[in-house]
Design a protein around this motif. Sequence first.
Motif, mmCIF file in Angstrom:
data_model
loop_
_atom_site.group_PDB
_atom_site.id
_atom_site.type_symbol
_atom_site.label_atom_id
_atom_site.label_comp_id
_atom_site.label_asym_id
_atom_site.label_seq_id
_atom_site.Cartn_x
_atom_site.Cartn_y
_atom_site.Cartn_z
ATOM 1 N N ASN A 148 -1.350 8.638 -6.970
ATOM 2 C CA ASN A 148 -1.614 7.988 -7.007
ATOM 3 C C ASN A 148 -1.291 7.372 -8.660
ATOM 4 O O ASN A 148 -2.099 8.474 -9.059
ATOM 5 C CB ASN A 148 -2.863 6.523 -6.389
ATOM 6 N N TYR A 202 2.679 5.144 -6.382
ATOM 7 C CA TYR A 202 2.452 6.412 -5.683
ATOM 8 C C TYR A 202 3.479 7.186 -6.188
ATOM 9 O O TYR A 202 4.350 7.050 -4.963
ATOM 10 C CB TYR A 202 2.143 5.962 -4.053
ATOM 11 N N GLY A 221 1.981 1.990 -2.276
ATOM 12 C CA GLY A 221 0.753 2.260 -1.643
ATOM 13 C C GLY A 221 0.376 3.533 -1.010
ATOM 14 O O GLY A 221 -0.769 4.022 -1.326
ATOM 15 N N SER A 222 1.774 3.829 -0.568
ATOM 16 C CA SER A 222 1.155 5.362 0.081
ATOM 17 C C SER A 222 2.461 5.969 0.383
ATOM 18 O O SER A 222 3.877 5.580 0.276
ATOM 19 C CB SER A 222 0.011 5.132 0.715
ATOM 20 N N ALA A 223 2.291 7.476 0.880
ATOM 21 C CA ALA A 223 4.261 8.043 1.078
ATOM 22 C C ALA A 223 4.342 7.300 2.517
ATOM 23 O O ALA A 223 6.413 7.873 2.188
ATOM 24 C CB ALA A 223 3.188 9.258 1.693
ATOM 25 N N THR A 224 3.612 6.331 2.895
ATOM 26 C CA THR A 224 4.378 5.949 4.083
ATOM 27 C C THR A 224 5.321 4.154 3.246
ATOM 28 O O THR A 224 5.057 3.971 4.164
ATOM 29 C CB THR A 224 3.839 6.160 5.261
ATOM 30 N N LYS A 226 5.867 9.640 -4.770
ATOM 31 C CA LYS A 226 6.004 10.131 -3.262
ATOM 32 C C LYS A 226 6.917 11.769 -3.333
ATOM 33 O O LYS A 226 6.671 12.483 -2.678
ATOM 34 C CB LYS A 226 6.728 9.622 -1.911
#
Length: 96
Positions: free
Chosen positions: A18, A81, A44-47, A83
């Motif tokens: 993050n 995030y 929010g996240s890698a996904t 990525k």
Amino acid sequence: MTMQTDVKAAYVTSSGANAYAGPARVKAVTVCTTGACVVELTDGSATGTSRLKFDIPVSASDNPFYMLIPGEGVQFTTSVYVKTLTNATSATIFYG
């Protein structure tokens, strides 16, 4: 017109973290490259949903590369995030 929030900065040196763990609008990005580079920021996240993705060509004459995002910036509702950050030594992400 209302006053925007203060602009802050996050320094990252690799993918998978993050840049800021909360809702924010990315206003600009600076990247120090070592070759052709891909930068992708997700929510929010890698996904999470890809909100900002761009390529920096190997022939980019400006190093570090700087991208100012127009208007209010790109909105991230959960967190900013990192990525993907390939062929780069670091990036500074400006958000508010």
